[in-house]
Design a protein around this motif. Structure first.
Motif, PDB file in Angstrom:
ATOM      1  N   UNK A  21      11.785  19.652  37.503  1.00  0.00           N
ATOM      2  CA  UNK A  21      12.302  21.349  37.169  1.00  0.00           C
ATOM      3  C   UNK A  21      13.641  21.233  37.928  1.00  0.00           C
ATOM      4  N   UNK A  22      13.608  20.549  39.088  1.00  0.00           N
ATOM      5  CA  UNK A  22      14.886  20.642  39.686  1.00  0.00           C
ATOM      6  C   UNK A  22      16.262  20.555  38.936  1.00  0.00           C
ATOM      7  N   UNK A  23      16.610  19.800  38.342  1.00  0.00           N
ATOM      8  CA  UNK A  23      17.778  19.476  37.539  1.00  0.00           C
ATOM      9  C   UNK A  23      17.955  20.860  36.448  1.00  0.00           C
ATOM     10  N   UNK A  24      16.973  21.157  35.805  1.00  0.00           N
ATOM     11  CA  UNK A  24      16.952  22.316  35.153  1.00  0.00           C
ATOM     12  C   UNK A  24      17.619  23.531  35.961  1.00  0.00           C
ATOM     13  N   UNK A  25      16.820  23.724  36.914  1.00  0.00           N
ATOM     14  CA  UNK A  25      17.221  25.010  37.847  1.00  0.00           C
ATOM     15  C   UNK A  25      18.617  24.946  38.422  1.00  0.00           C
ATOM     16  N   UNK A  26      18.891  23.674  38.630  1.00  0.00           N
ATOM     17  CA  UNK A  26      20.355  23.650  39.372  1.00  0.00           C
ATOM     18  C   UNK A  26      21.271  23.637  38.261  1.00  0.00           C
ATOM     19  N   UNK A  27      21.224  22.991  36.915  1.00  0.00           N
ATOM     20  CA  UNK A  27      22.252  23.132  36.024  1.00  0.00           C
ATOM     21  C   UNK A  27      22.392  24.577  35.534  1.00  0.00           C
TER      22      UNK A  27
END
Length: 171
Positions: free
Chosen positions: A125-131
């Motif tokens: 989920x980290x990439x989704x949140x940052x993006x």
């Protein structure tokens, strides 16, 4: 025995630090970078209060925890437990730093148990949140993936288990 680990994700957001902070800590609307959840607290957004992330229709509690640090506009940290996964919580820390004409957003997750279901969910989920936070702060709109979650959110809540009903997770 597996020991807990840390996962860090950083992204540069071309927006003022205050914009990123104010977007990150909203409690009055669905947040596309948090999968369409609304963040609710027991007594305002500050350290030492309970919080939960709930569906936009406020029928399902997806995440519960406690705010550990709240130091505007630099650091926001909380415990994080998904209501559909029976595993110990992790600690999530968001740090904002002015950098290169924008804001560096750091998402740090501590206490991940390697191989656990929660660790897999959190790391993916980290990439989704940052993006989506980046897109929202820079353009006023979430990325396509965040818009999709917004459209599909009502469908996903229909599949939530009864144990995730908001009444079971008071703050």
């Amino acid at each position: 025995m597996n020991s807990a680990t840390t996962q860090i994700n950083r992204v540069l957001i071309r927006a003022p630090k205050e914009t990123v902070w104010n977007t990150l800590v909203k409690t009055d609307e669905a947040l596309p970078f948090f999968f369409g959840a609304v963040c609710e607290t027991s007594d305002g957004m500050r350290a030492d209060v309970n919080y939960r992330m709930v569906s936009a229709n406020r029928k399902v509690a997806m995440v519960v925890g406690r705010v550990l640090r709240f130091e505007p506009p630099d650091v926001y940290s909380h415990t994080f437990r998904m209501t559909n996964i029976d595993e110990p919580p992790v600690t999530v820390t968001y740090t904002l730093t002015e950098k290169d004409g924008g804001t560096e957003f750091e998402l740090r997750i501590d206490d991940l148990v390697p191989g656990s279901k929660l660790a897999k969910e959190m790391v993916s989920s980290q990439g989704f949140i940052a993006k989506n936070l980046k897109s929202l702060c820079e353009t006023g709109r979430p990325a396509f993936s965040g818009r999709m979650v917004g459209w599909l959110g009502p469908v996903f809540t229909r599949f939530a288990g009864k144990s995730q009903a908001i009444a079971n997770w008071p703050i």
